[in-house]
Design an enzyme around this catalytic site. Structure first.
Site, short mmCIF file in Angstrom:
data_model
loop_
_atom_site.label_atom_id
_atom_site.label_comp_id
_atom_site.label_asym_id
_atom_site.label_seq_id
_atom_site.Cartn_x
_atom_site.Cartn_y
_atom_site.Cartn_z
N SER A 1 -9.44 1.34 2.89
CA SER A 1 -9.13 2.70 1.98
C SER A 1 -7.64 1.71 1.54
O SER A 1 -7.27 2.36 0.30
CB SER A 1 -8.33 3.64 2.35
OG SER A 1 -7.60 2.71 3.49
N SER B 1 -9.95 -0.67 6.86
CA SER B 1 -9.74 -0.49 5.83
C SER B 1 -8.41 -1.67 4.76
O SER B 1 -8.21 -1.57 3.45
CB SER B 1 -8.73 0.43 6.07
OG SER B 1 -9.22 2.01 5.57
N LYS C 1 0.82 -1.29 -0.12
CA LYS C 1 -0.08 0.14 0.20
C LYS C 1 0.79 1.01 -0.12
O LYS C 1 1.80 1.06 0.87
CB LYS C 1 -0.69 0.10 1.22
CG LYS C 1 -1.82 1.27 1.52
CD LYS C 1 -2.72 0.93 2.59
CE LYS C 1 -4.22 2.38 3.26
NZ LYS C 1 -4.38 1.34 3.92
#
Lengths: 494, 123
Positions: A157, A181, A82
């Site tokens: 997210s 997330s 990420k």
């Protein structure tokens, strides 16, 4: 590529074959890069692909194997990071314009740890700006498409990481979970997503959103692969003062232990308002556990329903403090002004997107004089009530189950004008973060062609029983409900 | 409060939003937004002020569900772990290379970060 070796396949199979000299890490990484080249133009999981560095790292793994050394438990496994995990020499944006072009001078601890285990980072994945969002639509760099339906969001997210595993671009990815997330996009993309116990995985080098809630966690297509990655990244780190010093018995070794006699609570409060397909998945998973010998009962924990409100006071408050560092001085975007204060304000206004500004202002407001106790202080006391609600339940149960998300993946653009509706996507994942507990989302069934995940929750350092239950649920799940899949790209809108 | 079978995600979310609507706060005025934006070092366009006044008011109205609870006997939780101060030995260790750090600054000069005047003195 060796004739017998097909990509995508599981991380454990790749590591086994690379360690045994049956396939070279370079071949595996080349296959991952090819698959990224084929599909990521349409999916947009990645913000940066580090092909040259990945091939060099793969060659290093192959050299260790050739020399008869130990290349590590994840030898040659392609992995996505990420883009809020700092990578030395590789741009790291956190999905924000304010960090566009920033090149961190250091690696996050997890980045070093996975490389030491032989995994090969192939790139940085898209996310909601500073991990604030539930759809990856808040990224300053465009939306990511759900591989199951290109017109739908991957969740967020950590949407880029979840979608990259679902589409078989990589077998493993890392995300961060502040209010869901990792788990929510895992559920929406049909992959396994783990939020470990707070403090189990070092946060050093994770760009901070809400420090008392943030935790890094794995994505994988299978429970066993997720366990293997968790075992690698769990551990004390002196560079993170909130890192736990206690060890965790490796979860990989416990997956076959079964659930005979395990006490499982089905959180009834989570079944009232979730969509019928999500409720049906939880009930069917409960039946799978019961048939495998678990003792399954419903349990009401009404305090958990206070979690969302407390979270949207606590998390913005911490965010408003953490994001004060983006001042146009040391790194990131600067828009000049006649004095330092105006330079700060101009830089931040240009660099932050609308959701980040909303949360900074909400957090600033609830921390401001006259409102602090009514909002922030009260939210902290309600946080105690959430933890107590869990604590009372765990006197009677080893693990709890419920839906991960109230719905399946929603359409791109459906909620962007309504922040509150977006926040409600995290209704069932947030309480875990407030309590610092672990939880995992396991793909279970399909609803109108879209995956539905079931969440297993456990108390602090309860990862062992949590993974045992997850493995049994996975065994009883619809195998057609999980990645990797061939991405559906027709009609994709950029 | 059960939902009809086959309810789609939008109706589910509208249902959830309604459940959380307390209507107990006084909303967020434009002045509130301007004040908070100044504290947070944000310059907002007039259109943004209107948008955020509406949105922040709506969000506060929903999260305000917790403000009405009696929590007089409940201690606050600031953090999930009961941590005391974590200290390390006070011994020098390696630091990041200065040039590498300064290479990421928008403006650096003479080994330092350069900023506009802070207290109004001449640049």
């Amino acid at each position: 590529m060796s004739a017998v070796f097909e990509y995508p396949t599981s991380a454990l199979e790749i590591a086994r074959a690379v360690r045994a000299g049956e396939v070279r890490a370079r071949e595996v990484v080349e296959a991952a890069l090819e698959r990224i080249a084929s599909f990521d133009g349409a999916l947009h999981c990645f913000l940066t692909v580090t092909a040259d560095a990945a091939l060099a790292a793969a060659d290093a793994v192959d050299a260790v194997v050739a020399a008869g050394g130990d290349p590590g438990p994840l030898a040659g496994v392609p992995l996505a990071l990420k883009d809020n995990l700092c990578t030395r020499g590789v741009p790291t944006t956190a999905g924000s314009r304010i960090l566009e072009g920033w090149v961190p001078p250091y690696d996050a601890t997890v980045v070093k740890v996975v490389a030491a285990a032989g995994a090969v980072a192939v790139g940085k994945t898209n996310l909601d700006e500073f991990a604030m969002g539930s759809s990856t639509e808040n990224s300053a760099y465009g939306v990511t498409h759900n591989p199951w339906d290109p017109n739908r969001v991957p969740g967020g997210s950590s949407g880029g990481s979840a979608a990259s595993v679902a589409a078989g671009l990589v077998p493993l990815a890392l995300g961060s979970d502040t209010g869901g997330s990792v788990r929510q996009p895992a559920s929406l993309c049909g992959v396994v997503g783990v939020k470990p116990t707070y403090g189990l995985v070092s946060r050093y080098g994770l760009i901070a959103f809400a420090s008392s809630l943030d935790q890094i966690g794995p994505f994988a297509a299978t429970v066993a692969d997720a366990a293997a990655l968790l075992d690698v990244i769990a551990g004390h780190d002196p560079a993170d003062s909130t890192s736990l010093e206690v060890g965790l018995e490796p979860v990989s070794r416990q997956l076959e232990a079964g659930v005979a006699g395990l006490r499982v609570g089905v959180i009834s409060d989570f079944l009232v308002d979730a969509s019928p397909s999500c409720v049906a998945a939880v009930r069917a998973a409960a039946e799978v556990l019961s048939r495998a010998g678990a003792v399954v009962e419903e349990v009401a924990i009404p305090a958990l329903m206070l979690g969302l409100s407390a979270y949207y006071l606590v998390a913005p408050a911490e965010a408003s403090s953490n994001l004060a560092r983006y001042d146009g001085v040391r790194y990131g975007l600067r828009v000049d002004g006649p004095d330092a204060a105006q330079m700060n304000a101009r830089s931040r206004s240009k660099g932050f997107g609308p959701e980040v500004k909303r949360r900074i202002m909400l957090g600033t407001y609830v921390l401001s004089a006259g409102y602090y106790d009514a909002y922030y202080g009260q939210a902290q006391r309600v946080r105690t009530l959430v933890a107590r609600g869990f604590g009372e339940a765990y006197e009677h149960f080893d693990v709890l189950i419920g839906p991960t998300s109230p719905t399946v993946a929603f359409e791109i653009g459906a909620k962007t004008q309504d922040p509150l509706a977006m926040y409600l996507s995290d209704l069932y994942t947030i309480p875990t973060n407030l309590a610092g507990h672990p939880a995992v989302s396991v793909p279970f069934s399909l609803s109108e062609g879209l995956p539905v995940g079931v969440q297993v929750l456990a108390p602090t350092l309860g990862e062992g029983p949590m993974f045992r239950a997850a493995a049994v649920i996975e065994h009883g799940a619809d195998p057609g409900a999980r990645g990797p899949i061939e991405p559906r790209l027709a009609g994709a809108v950029r | 409060m059960s939902l009809p079978v086959g309810a789609d995600y939008l109706s589910i979310l509208r249902h959830l939003v309604a459940l959380y609507d307390t209507g107990v706060t006084e909303g967020f005025s434009r002045d509130d937004v301007v004040y908070v934006a100044r504290l947070a070092r944000l310059d907002l366009e007039p259109s943004e002020v209107d948008l955020y006044a509406a949105q922040l008011g709506s969000i506060l109205d929903h999260v305000a569900a917790v403000t009405g609870l009696d929590t007089t006997a409940v201690p606050a939780t600031a953090h999930p772990l009961e941590l005391a101060n974590v200290l390390r030995p006070d011994t020098p260790g390696p630091t990041l290379p200065r040039d590498e750090v300064l290479s990421q600054a928008p403006h650096a000069e003479g080994g330092r970060f350069r900023v506009p005047p802070i207290l109004g003195e001449a640049p």
